[in-house]
Design a protein around this motif. Structure first.
Motif, PDB file in Angstrom:
ATOM      1  N   ALA A  14      44.031  39.261  26.520  1.00  0.00           N
ATOM      2  CA  ALA A  14      44.630  37.932  26.429  1.00  0.00           C
ATOM      3  C   ALA A  14      44.079  37.044  27.531  1.00  0.00           C
ATOM      4  N   GLU A  15      43.555  35.889  27.151  1.00  0.00           N
ATOM      5  CA  GLU A  15      43.139  34.848  28.093  1.00  0.00           C
ATOM      6  C   GLU A  15      42.225  35.373  29.199  1.00  0.00           C
ATOM      7  N   GLY A  16      41.214  36.126  28.823  1.00  0.00           N
ATOM      8  CA  GLY A  16      40.240  36.622  29.793  1.00  0.00           C
ATOM      9  C   GLY A  16      40.708  37.779  30.636  1.00  0.00           C
ATOM     10  N   LYS A  17      41.829  38.378  30.247  1.00  0.00           N
ATOM     11  CA  LYS A  17      42.347  39.524  30.985  1.00  0.00           C
ATOM     12  C   LYS A  17      42.495  40.707  30.045  1.00  0.00           C
ATOM     13  N   GLU A  52      40.519  41.173  35.272  1.00  0.00           N
ATOM     14  CA  GLU A  52      40.413  39.724  35.096  1.00  0.00           C
ATOM     15  C   GLU A  52      38.946  39.326  35.111  1.00  0.00           C
ATOM     16  N   ARG A  69      33.820  35.111  30.088  1.00  0.00           N
ATOM     17  CA  ARG A  69      34.825  35.422  29.062  1.00  0.00           C
ATOM     18  C   ARG A  69      34.299  35.386  27.631  1.00  0.00           C
ATOM     19  N   PRO A 120      35.865  33.117  34.220  1.00  0.00           N
ATOM     20  CA  PRO A 120      35.757  32.227  33.062  1.00  0.00           C
ATOM     21  C   PRO A 120      34.347  32.140  32.456  1.00  0.00           C
TER      22      PRO A 120
END
Length: 168
Positions: A123-126, A55, A61, A58
């Motif tokens: 996906a979404e910063g992961k 993870e 990212r 933010p």
């Protein structure tokens, strides 16, 4: 897992650490794995095909742009539960003394570890990956693309290890 879990084995030597560190680092994320204790964690990343999640914070990212085009990544992470003062170690699975810098042990003055992981998804910063050997919640230092053309050195050897096993 507490640092006391590492303990000092017979034949190990600890050094006195400097009063203050020389530099600072930014943890850019956290690694989520199935392993909660040192005893559960694989001895090296190739021992497990567990699916893990990386993870990314933010703020960092945007740096993931185009990472999905990579099949493999190098992850650098901070083994925050490991002791930092051992200079001679006796790994339990080898039973012989070696210098810290001749080992891949997490116990070292700067507990930086690395693994080459297979990227399974983004996906979404992961990042979803396989090929890790760290505890759940381990701080992430950096992500780099793995270049087989420059990162692989098939003829590399670790002499003391090759004397134990012909596959070293």
């Amino acid at each position: 897992m507490a640092k006391k879990d590492f303990g000092i084995r017979d034949g190990e030597v600890a050094a006195e650490l400097p009063a203050a560190p020389d530099a600072g680092v930014y943890f850019i994320g956290r690694i989520h794995t199935p392993w909660k204790t040192r005893q559960d964690c694989p001895k090296n990343a190739r021992e497990s095909d567990a699916i893990c999640t990386v993870e990314v914070e933010p703020a960092f990212r945007p740096g993931l742009k185009d990472v999905e085009t990579c099949s493999h990544l190098v992850l650098l992470y901070w083994m925050d539960k490991a002791p930092r003062n051992l200079v001679l170690q006796v790994p339990g699975h080898y039973g012989a003394q070696h210098g810290t810098f001749a080992l891949r042990s997490p116990a070292r003055p700067n507990p930086i570890a690395m693994s080459v992981v297979k990227l399974l998804g983004v996906a979404e910063g992961k990042l979803t990956v396989s090929g890790l050997d760290c505890l759940d919640g381990t701080p992430l230092l950096d992500i780099k693309p793995y270049f087989a053309s420059t990162d692989s050195v098939p003829e590399a050897q670790v002499g003391w290890h090759s004397r134990l096993s012909p596959r070293a």
